[in-house]
Each structure stands twice: as structure tokens, then as C-alpha cells.
Design a protein around this motif. Structure first.
Motif, short mmCIF file in Angstrom:
data_model
loop_
_atom_site.label_atom_id
_atom_site.label_comp_id
_atom_site.label_asym_id
_atom_site.label_seq_id
_atom_site.Cartn_x
_atom_site.Cartn_y
_atom_site.Cartn_z
N ASP A 9 0.81 -1.21 0.00
CA ASP A 9 0.00 0.00 0.00
C ASP A 9 0.85 1.27 0.00
O ASP A 9 0.37 2.36 0.28
CB ASP A 9 -0.94 0.01 1.20
CG ASP A 9 -0.20 -0.02 2.52
OD1 ASP A 9 1.01 -0.35 2.51
OD2 ASP A 9 -0.82 0.28 3.56
N LEU A 10 2.15 1.12 -0.30
CA LEU A 10 3.01 2.29 -0.46
C LEU A 10 2.93 2.72 -1.92
O LEU A 10 3.47 2.09 -2.82
CB LEU A 10 4.45 1.96 -0.05
CG LEU A 10 4.62 1.55 1.42
CD1 LEU A 10 6.08 1.23 1.71
CD2 LEU A 10 4.12 2.65 2.36
N ASP A 11 2.22 3.81 -2.13
CA ASP A 11 1.87 4.24 -3.49
C ASP A 11 3.11 4.68 -4.28
O ASP A 11 3.23 4.41 -5.47
CB ASP A 11 0.86 5.39 -3.40
CG ASP A 11 0.36 5.82 -4.75
OD1 ASP A 11 0.11 4.95 -5.59
OD2 ASP A 11 0.24 7.04 -4.97
N GLU A 12 4.02 5.36 -3.60
CA GLU A 12 5.18 5.90 -4.31
C GLU A 12 6.36 5.97 -3.34
O GLU A 12 6.22 6.40 -2.19
CB GLU A 12 4.85 7.30 -4.86
CG GLU A 12 5.94 7.89 -5.74
CD GLU A 12 5.55 9.24 -6.32
OE1 GLU A 12 6.39 9.83 -7.04
OE2 GLU A 12 4.42 9.71 -6.06
N ILE A 13 7.52 5.54 -3.81
CA ILE A 13 8.73 5.62 -3.00
C ILE A 13 9.75 6.48 -3.74
O ILE A 13 10.13 6.19 -4.87
CB ILE A 13 9.33 4.22 -2.73
CG1 ILE A 13 8.31 3.35 -1.98
CG2 ILE A 13 10.62 4.33 -1.93
CD1 ILE A 13 8.76 1.91 -1.80
N LYS A 14 10.15 7.58 -3.11
CA LYS A 14 11.11 8.49 -3.74
C LYS A 14 12.43 8.44 -2.96
O LYS A 14 12.47 8.04 -1.79
CB LYS A 14 10.56 9.91 -3.76
CG LYS A 14 9.44 10.11 -4.78
CD LYS A 14 9.32 11.59 -5.13
CE LYS A 14 8.49 11.76 -6.40
NZ LYS A 14 8.52 13.15 -6.88
N GLU A 15 13.50 8.91 -3.63
CA GLU A 15 14.83 8.91 -3.01
C GLU A 15 15.47 10.27 -3.15
O GLU A 15 15.22 11.01 -4.12
CB GLU A 15 15.72 7.86 -3.68
CG GLU A 15 15.20 6.43 -3.57
CD GLU A 15 16.11 5.44 -4.31
OE1 GLU A 15 17.31 5.76 -4.49
OE2 GLU A 15 15.62 4.36 -4.70
N ALA A 16 16.32 10.60 -2.15
CA ALA A 16 17.14 11.82 -2.21
C ALA A 16 18.50 11.50 -1.61
O ALA A 16 18.60 10.74 -0.64
CB ALA A 16 16.46 12.96 -1.44
N SER A 17 19.56 12.09 -2.17
CA SER A 17 20.92 11.76 -1.74
C SER A 17 21.51 12.79 -0.79
O SER A 17 22.60 12.58 -0.25
CB SER A 17 21.83 11.61 -2.96
OG SER A 17 21.87 12.82 -3.70
N ASN A 18 20.81 13.90 -0.58
CA ASN A 18 21.32 14.92 0.35
C ASN A 18 20.14 15.71 0.95
O ASN A 18 18.99 15.61 0.49
CB ASN A 18 22.31 15.86 -0.33
CG ASN A 18 21.70 16.58 -1.53
OD1 ASN A 18 20.76 17.35 -1.39
ND2 ASN A 18 22.23 16.30 -2.72
N GLY A 19 20.45 16.55 1.94
CA GLY A 19 19.42 17.30 2.65
C GLY A 19 18.69 18.30 1.77
O GLY A 19 17.48 18.51 1.91
N ASP A 68 13.64 20.03 -1.03
CA ASP A 68 12.94 20.41 -2.27
C ASP A 68 11.69 19.54 -2.47
O ASP A 68 10.62 20.04 -2.85
CB ASP A 68 13.87 20.26 -3.48
CG ASP A 68 14.93 21.35 -3.53
OD1 ASP A 68 14.75 22.37 -2.84
OD2 ASP A 68 15.95 21.16 -4.24
N ILE A 69 11.84 18.25 -2.21
CA ILE A 69 10.70 17.33 -2.36
C ILE A 69 9.66 17.58 -1.27
O ILE A 69 8.45 17.66 -1.53
CB ILE A 69 11.18 15.86 -2.33
CG1 ILE A 69 12.04 15.57 -3.56
CG2 ILE A 69 9.99 14.90 -2.27
CD1 ILE A 69 12.73 14.21 -3.53
N LEU A 70 10.13 17.72 -0.03
CA LEU A 70 9.22 17.87 1.10
C LEU A 70 8.37 19.15 1.02
O LEU A 70 7.22 19.17 1.47
CB LEU A 70 10.00 17.86 2.42
CG LEU A 70 10.59 16.50 2.81
CD1 LEU A 70 11.65 16.66 3.90
CD2 LEU A 70 9.49 15.56 3.28
N PHE A 71 8.97 20.21 0.45
CA PHE A 71 8.23 21.48 0.35
C PHE A 71 7.36 21.57 -0.91
O PHE A 71 6.59 22.52 -1.05
CB PHE A 71 9.19 22.66 0.42
CG PHE A 71 9.62 23.01 1.82
CD1 PHE A 71 8.78 23.70 2.68
CD2 PHE A 71 10.85 22.60 2.30
CE1 PHE A 71 9.17 24.00 3.97
CE2 PHE A 71 11.25 22.88 3.59
CZ PHE A 71 10.40 23.59 4.44
N SER A 72 7.47 20.61 -1.78
CA SER A 72 6.67 20.66 -3.02
C SER A 72 5.66 19.53 -3.12
O SER A 72 4.73 19.60 -3.90
CB SER A 72 7.58 20.61 -4.24
OG SER A 72 8.32 19.40 -4.30
#
Length: 515
Positions: free
Chosen positions: A27-37, A42-46
Motif C-alpha cells: 500500500d506504499l503508493d510511491e517511494i522516492k529517493e534523495a541523496s542529500n538534505g 525540495d521534495i518535502l516542500f513541493s
């Protein structure tokens, strides 16, 4: 369905976490990755992220800094910290910023699954709580809406209203502004869904404690009570930019306590009327309340207008109407007078004329719209429409050749028939009695009563005969004579045509009912 963000500067660790999640949670619709803070922020605020798996040691911006920066997000994710350093101070600081778990590297698969399960359950519980709170608030607003309408339209006593406020946990002393949203024009095709959609849009821009109520009239106007003095401009923008519906907004910018609800409603409604009358999108009570004491008498001219129409004087009638509905009247009169004058124009002129001329000549249904000034999207549209009526009415008056002046004569004819039905009367006799031409009387009598003279006379005679059959032992031929028929056979035939029964059958039915 949930969205997860994995933040770690080591690609293999990110891929390993992803694999564990994909194999154990469907039930995890989407899994994204980030390599730095920075990438993570950028992802968290958008985007809306539900679960954040965050490494403490990150290039550019470290994990603790990321945690600090997301504290004011409207939708803050649940955070699981991963770290290669078994240091209590790191864990302690992370927990202060709301982290739900702390996992050491190398990551234990079972431990990760357990903590993600726990986080998911917590999210589900919070969502259920929010739904419950939301439902409770909706029910509270619906109950308040009902009470507001009760005090406006049903005369609910103020003390009872105060009791209801206490039950709904609304402070009586709370001071609020009132905003009345007057919905004008054709609302016949409007749906309840559209009204709810407007309420949702309004609720999103109202800060603090605000209450949105639908007014129980056919337009489904909206009344907003709010502590927020800065909401006025935003409400106006919603209707100008996002809602394709002409409204006039009246704002009572003099805050009052909740128990003054009737005054708040009246003042904001009147202000909306002034906005409509001056063709302004928004009007404020403190700018227009001076109009409440203005008196501009237009009622005498209304009777004059009717007389001019009846005389067929078109130019004079239009001029008289313009003097009644002049710019000064709409810009200076009190709201109550605007409503009263327009309603009197309808009842004393439009409705009166439509009821006193043949339906085939003047279509009453077309002009029923004039019964309410708010059936029009603007004052100009209303004025033009009533001018159209006056123009048409004066044009047909002459062609009707006096048809408007015979109401009293027809009433007198009906009275004469009701008093003399038992005598040998005919249409010529009655027409002569009221001084009207025989053929003219025949046409007008049918137009006014919906039946011919003879049908009406027979109806009256049969009604009287029914009374005698039910209440006396008179023979049928005696009753026939008493109600104006020389021939008992003719009487019996007419009686059966109208009632479906013979006189004797009718009498038997009445006797059985009395037994």
C-alpha cells in the motif's frame, strides 16, 4: 495509499531500504529517493510525503537541520531516523523534533518493517481522528445553521438561542463580523452541490473561528460569521475569480456578540441589498447605515402608474415608472423601502393587471419573475423588465375595449344569480341588470368565471338542490321547482350530468352516510 521518501547519501543503502519496503508493503503508493538534505527539502516542500526515512549524516544539509526546517509544514511526515552512530544525544535531539524511531546501520530488516508498520498505524489513527473531528465540526455547524435560521424566520426566542450556543460550546460573548452573500438572478438550476462547493472554498480562506451558514430561502444565500476582519477582501476575490455566479456581498463591519445574531443578519443583509441597488460587488454597513433613516415616498405614484396603464397612456406610464425607480431612489432609500416599493409594484400593478385581463392576452407566468427583485442579476435588468411589462400592458389596454373595467359588473352578475337562481332568469336578463351588451357579457362572464352563463346557473341550482335532497323530505319535483326548473325530467338530467347520480340516488347516499 502512502508516499515514502528515503534520504541517504549512500545509493546501496537507499536501494536496500526500497527493496524491503516494496516486498513487504503493497500500500506504499510511491517511494522516492534523495541523496542529500537539499534534495530532500525540495521534495518535502513541493509534495505531500507521509513517511520520511532520514539519515543523520548528509552532505550540504544534515538530517537534524532537515528536521528543524520541516516543523511548520502543513502536512508533516512521520520521520524514521537511520544512523551509523550509536550516540544517545543524536537520538534524543531527533525525538525532540518528532522522530518516531531511530534505527542503527546496518539496517535490520525486521526492525525496519516493525517501525514502518507502527508508523502506518499511527497515521491511520490520526486520519480517523481527523475525520471524526471534521464530522463533529460539520454537525456542529449544521446545528448552528438550523438555529440561526430558526431565530431569523421562526421567531426562536433569544434565550433559547443562547442555550443552544452553550450546548454547541460557542461563547455567547464572542464578537464576530457578519458577511451576507446575496445570490441573484436565475437560481432555478442551482444544485445543493454548488452551494456546498462555495462553502468549502470559503472555509479555506477563513482564519480563526468562523461559521458558514446557508440561509433557508430559495436562493440559498450564505451568511458568514467570522472573527477575522481581514477575510472581506478574500471572500470578494473568491466570487470574482473562481465562482461563476453573480453575488452581492454585504459586510457588517461592526462586530457584535453572538447573541446579537438577528441584528448581525439584518445589518449584513441590508448591506447586501445596498450593494445590489448600487451595482457594487461589496458594500460595508458603516458606509451605508445612514440610509436607514432616509424616507422617499413612492407609494402614491404606484396607484397613478396603474391608472395610466388602464388609460392606455404609454409614454406617461413609462415616465411615471421611471420617476418611481429613479437613480436617487436606489442610491438613497432605506433597504426596507426598496423591497416594499418593488413588492407593491408587483402586487398592485403587475399581479392586479395580470389577474384582470384574459390569460391569452397577457402572460402572467412570464411576469411572475417581477415578484422578487432578486430574481434579476442587476437593478438595470429589473428596471428594463418591468418597463417591458408596462409597455406591453398599455398597448393591450385599448385593444381590450374596456375589459379591465368590468370586474365589478361580473361580481354583481354573480351576486344576482346567487339570489335569483330559483326564478326564471336568463343571460339577457342578467346582462341587462349589469348594463352590459349581451354578447360582450357572454364573453367576459366566461373569461372571469371559467364557465358559460348557463353552466354557472346550473351549477348554482344543483348545489342548492343537493342541500334540499339531503336535509328535507321534499319530493324531487318539488325540489326541481324550488331551484328554478319547470320540468322535473330536465332537472334530473342536469343533476346527473353534474353529479353522476340521479336525485334519488344522491338522497339515498346521503341518508346512508347519516346513519
Amino acid at each position: 495509499m502512502r508516499k515514502v521518501l528515503i534520504v541517504d547519501d549512500e545509493k546501496l543503502i537507499r536501494k536496500g531500504i526500497r527493496t524491503i519496503l516494496e516486498r513487504n508493503f503493497n500500500d506504499l503508493d510511491e517511494i522516492k529517493e534523495a541523496s542529500n538534505g537539499k534534495e530532500a527539502l525540495d521534495i518535502l516542500f513541493s509534495e505531500k510525503v507521509d513517511i520520511l526515512i532520514l539519515d543523520i549524516r548528509l552532505p550540504q544539509i544534515d538530517g537534524i537541520s532537515v528536521l528543524k526546517k520541516i516543523q511548520n509544514l502543513q502536512h508533516k511526515p512521520k520521520v524514521v531516523i537511520i544512523s551509523g552512530y550509536d550516540e544517545f544525544n543524536y537520538a534524543k535531539e531527533c525525538m525532540q523534533y518528532g522522530a518516531k524511531g531511530y534505527i542503527l546501520k546496518p539496517i535490520d530488516k525486521k526492525e525496519l518493517i516493525e517501525i514502518i508498520e507502527k508508523v502506518k498505524e499511527e497515521i491511520a489513527q490520526e486520519e480517523n481522528n481527523l475525520r471524526l473531528i471534521s464530522f463533529q465540526r460539520i454537525m456542529k455547524l449544521k446545528m448552528l445553521e438550523a438555529e440561526i435560521n430558526n431565530i431569523i424566520f421562526s421567531g426562536l426566542e433569544i434565550e433559547r438561542f443562547k442555550e443552544r450556543l452553550k450546548e454547541l460550546e460557542i461563547p455567547i460573548e464572542k464578537k464576530v463580523y457578519s458577511i451576507y452573500i446575496l445570490r441573484c438572478g436565475d437560481v432555478s438550476e442551482q444544485t445543493g452541490f454548488e452551494t456546498e462547493e462555495e462553502r468549502v472554498k470559503l472555509s479555506k480562506i477563513l482564519s480563526g473561528e468562523s461559521y458558514i451558514s446557508t440561509i433557508y430561502n430559495h436562493r440559498k444565500d450564505i451568511l458568514v460569521l467570522s472573527e477575522d476582519a481581514n477575510c472581506f477582501e478574500n471572500i470578494g476575490k473568491i466570487y470574482l475569480n473562481t465562482i461563476d455566479k453573480r453575488v452581492y456581498i454585504g459586510i457588517c463591519d461592526l462586530p457584535q456578540s453572538f447573541d446579537e445574531i438577528k441584528k448581525l443578519y439584518e445589518n449584513s443583509f441590508k448591506t447586501a441589498i445596498y450593494a445590489f441597488a448600487s451595482n457594487k460587488n461589496i458594500e460595508f454597513w458603516l458606509s451605508v447605515k445612514w440610509r436607514e433613516t432616509e424616507k422617499i415616498n413612492k407609494f402614491n405614484n404606484i396607484e397613478k402608474l396603474k391608472e395610466l396603464i388602464l388609460a392606455g397612456k404609454q409614454k406617461e406610464a413609462i415616465s411615471c415608472l421611471e420617476s418611481i425607480l429613479c437613480n436617487e431612489f436606489f442610491m438613497k432609500s432605506a433597504a426596507e423601502d426598496i423591497l416594499n416599493v418593488t413588492k407593491t409594484l408587483y402586487s398592485n400593478v403587475v399581479e392586479w393587471l395580470c389577474h384582470h385581463v384574459p390569460k391569452k392576452v397577457l402572460d402572467f407566468h412570464e411576469y411572475q419573475k417581477l415578484s422578487d427583485i432578486f430574481n434579476f442579476s442587476s437593478i438595470l435588468e429589473y428596471v428594463n423588465y418591468i418597463k417591458k411589462f408596462v409597455h406591453e400592458a398599455t398597448e393591450i389596454v385599448i385593444s381590450l375595449k374596456g375589459i379591465l373595467s368590468v370586474k365589478d359588473e361580473i361580481d354583481e352578475a354573480i351576486k344576482f344569480i346567487n339570489l335569483n337562481y330559483h326564478k326564471e332568469i336568463n343571460m339577457a336578463m342578467v346582462a341587462n341588470h349589469v348594463s352590459l351588451n349581451y354578447y360582450y357579457f357572454s364573453s367576459i362572464f366566461k373569461e372571469k368565471t371559467g364557465m358559460s352563463f348557463l353552466d354557472y346557473l346550473n351549477k348554482v341550482r344543483v348545489e342548492k338542490a343537493k342541500e334540499l335532497l339531503a336535509k328535507t323530505d321534499l319530493k324531487v319535483w318539488e325540489i326541481a321547482s324550488k331551484v328554478g326548473y319547470k320540468s322535473p325530467k330536465h332537472f334530473a338530467r342536469i343533476f346527473k350530468e353534474i353529479t353522476g347520480l340521479t336525485p334519488n340516488e344522491y338522497r339515498d347516499v346521503q341518508k346512508s352516510l347519516q346513519e
